[in-house]
Design an enzyme around this catalytic site. Structure first.
Site, PDB file in Angstrom:
ATOM      1  N   MET A 131      -8.392   2.609   2.120  1.00 42.50           N
ATOM      2  CA  MET A 131      -8.690   1.595   1.106  1.00 42.50           C
ATOM      3  C   MET A 131      -7.475   1.402   0.213  1.00 42.50           C
ATOM      4  SD  MET A 131     -12.616   2.714   0.122  1.00 42.50           S
ATOM      5  CE  MET A 131     -12.268   4.495   0.209  1.00 42.50           C
ATOM      6  N   GLN A 154      -2.579   4.806   8.489  1.00 45.89           N
ATOM      7  CA  GLN A 154      -2.942   3.466   8.954  1.00 45.89           C
ATOM      8  C   GLN A 154      -1.766   2.524   8.794  1.00 45.89           C
ATOM      9  OE1 GLN A 154      -5.600   0.429   7.066  1.00 45.89           O
ATOM     10  NE2 GLN A 154      -6.837   0.714   8.904  1.00 45.89           N
ATOM     11  N   CYS A 163      -8.333  -5.933   8.084  1.00 42.01           N
ATOM     12  CA  CYS A 163      -8.140  -6.417   6.710  1.00 42.01           C
ATOM     13  C   CYS A 163      -8.058  -7.936   6.693  1.00 42.01           C
ATOM     14  CB  CYS A 163      -6.873  -5.814   6.118  1.00 42.01           C
ATOM     15  SG  CYS A 163      -6.568  -6.339   4.412  1.00 42.01           S
ATOM     16  N   HIS A 183     -15.786  -1.961  11.892  1.00 37.74           N
ATOM     17  CA  HIS A 183     -16.506  -2.434  10.716  1.00 37.74           C
ATOM     18  C   HIS A 183     -17.525  -3.446  11.218  1.00 37.74           C
ATOM     19  CE1 HIS A 183     -16.224  -3.815   6.251  1.00 37.74           C
ATOM     20  NE2 HIS A 183     -17.432  -4.017   6.740  1.00 37.74           N
ATOM     21  N   ASN A 204     -18.411   1.641  10.741  1.00 39.74           N
ATOM     22  CA  ASN A 204     -18.041   1.546   9.331  1.00 39.74           C
ATOM     23  C   ASN A 204     -18.747   0.325   8.751  1.00 39.74           C
ATOM     24  OD1 ASN A 204     -15.291   0.069   7.672  1.00 39.74           O
ATOM     25  ND2 ASN A 204     -16.394   1.800   6.843  1.00 39.74           N
ATOM     26  N   GLY A 257     -16.548   4.241   3.179  1.00 38.97           N
ATOM     27  CA  GLY A 257     -15.497   3.744   2.308  1.00 38.97           C
ATOM     28  C   GLY A 257     -15.812   3.882   0.840  1.00 38.97           C
ATOM     29  N   ARG A 258     -16.259   2.793   0.226  1.00 36.67           N
ATOM     30  CA  ARG A 258     -16.394   2.753  -1.232  1.00 36.67           C
ATOM     31  C   ARG A 258     -17.284   3.851  -1.797  1.00 36.67           C
ATOM     32  NH1 ARG A 258     -18.179  -3.248  -1.600  1.00 36.67           N
ATOM     33  NH2 ARG A 258     -18.535  -2.838   0.606  1.00 36.67           N
TER      34      ARG A 258
END
Length: 331
Positions: A13, A66, A96, A167, A207, A229-230
């Protein structure tokens, strides 16, 4: 080729999974696979000093770098540099959705160019012995989530990629902001499950929108690994339960105070190197979420850690504002 146990990982992230966050995460979990922020090939090849982009603490292993890029030669060179620096994996960002990366043919837009991703993966695999993996979406814009995703995965797998972290949302490159792309497109976990069923030979991770370890355990009945993630950033105590819940091993700390104290030598070392306290402690603001004194802890750091000369005394004072208790929280 080394085999990583990647059952649980923390998602890369931007501005969040810095080296300071990752060192903090290691006070909570020994087993989770950690990822850097996305680092572009240009930053590695032309930025100086290189340690600014690639530096890390040994405690962070297992650790994946990454990469953002699309030129096969540059990606291969950067993968080789990553291996020299001791990274355990190199991952290509194909997820992204920001304008900046689109304009440089980086990130999710590469889902429309599977041949470029395949060429990059092959070049990176030829250059290194560590795993080369891909993080992608289930599609972009008007792509067909079945046919186009299958074409992408098959082509890149044929080039040598055996691990995909997916994702489970489309990315809409036209019309949605990066923030909206993390929340607005509907999650389609079933599509990722079908991908795994159709490709039992591949490692398929999932994800997107996963917030609890119970959800992680449920996901692992369908796919090979889970990436969070978050939630892992905003509620970091979640990580303290990972080792026991998913690996059957005790975690490194019994309570949140112990995690904070375990980071203290690292903070002292970083301050001695010239780092600012707030650049480190901003990653800890969610540690005492829901605890008595947690709000005072956050406020004290927010108001004082940025000041010139702020040091461990500020951190210790903030910690003293939270009531210490043994963690019935682990239950």
């Amino acid at each position: 080729m080394p085999v990583l146990d990647r059952a649980f990982s923390v998602a890369p992230m931007m501005d969040w999974t810095t080296r300071d966050y990752r060192a903090f995460a290691r006070t909570l979990t020994r087993r989770a696979l950690l990822y850097t922020e996305m680092v572009t090939t240009g930053a590695i090849l032309y930025g100086s000093p290189r340690a600014r982009f690639l530096g890390y603490d040994e405690v962070e292993h297992p650790l994946a770098l990454q990469l953002g890029g699309s030129d096969a030669g540059e990606l291969a060179e950067c993968a080789s540099i990553a291996e020299e620096w001791g990274y355990d994996e190199v991952n290509l960002n194909v997820g992204c959705p920001s304008d900046r990366v689109q304009n440089n043919l980086i990130g999710a837009c590469l889902m429309g160019h599977p041949e470029k991703v395949a060429a990059a993966v092959q070049a990176m695999n030829d250059a290194v012995s560590i795993p080369v993996t891909v993080k992608c979406r289930i599609g972009i814009d008007d792509q067909d989530e079945d046919a186009d995703l299958e074409r992408f995965i098959s082509m890149v797998a044929d080039a040598g990629c055996k691990t995909f972290i997916v994702h489970a949302r489309k990315a809409w490159l036209q019309g949605l902001s990066p923030k909206e792309n993390r929340e607005v497109p509907p999650l389609n976990y079933a599509r990722v499950y079908r991908l795994k069923a159709n490709h039992p030979e591949l490692h398929i991770g999932i994800n997107g929108g996963i917030k609890t370890l119970e959800e992680c355990q449920a996901q692992l009945t369908h796919v090979d690994s889970v990436m969070v993630g978050r939630e892992a950033y905003q509620n970091p105590w979640l990580l303290a339960q990972v080792d026991e819940a998913l690996y059957g091993e005790p975690g490194p700390v019994e309570n949140r105070h112990a995690a904070a104290r375990a980071l203290r030598p690292y903070i002292a070392e970083r301050l001695a190197e010239g780092a600012r306290l707030n650049h480190i402690t901003r990653h800890l603001l969610g540690l005492f979420q829901g605890c008595s004194g947690g709000r005072r802890f956050r406020r004290h750091l927010s108001e004082n850690a940025h000041r010139d000369g702020a040091g461990l005394a500020v951190f210790d004072d903030a910690l003293g504002l939270v009531v210490e208790q043994r963690e019935a929280e682990l239950a």
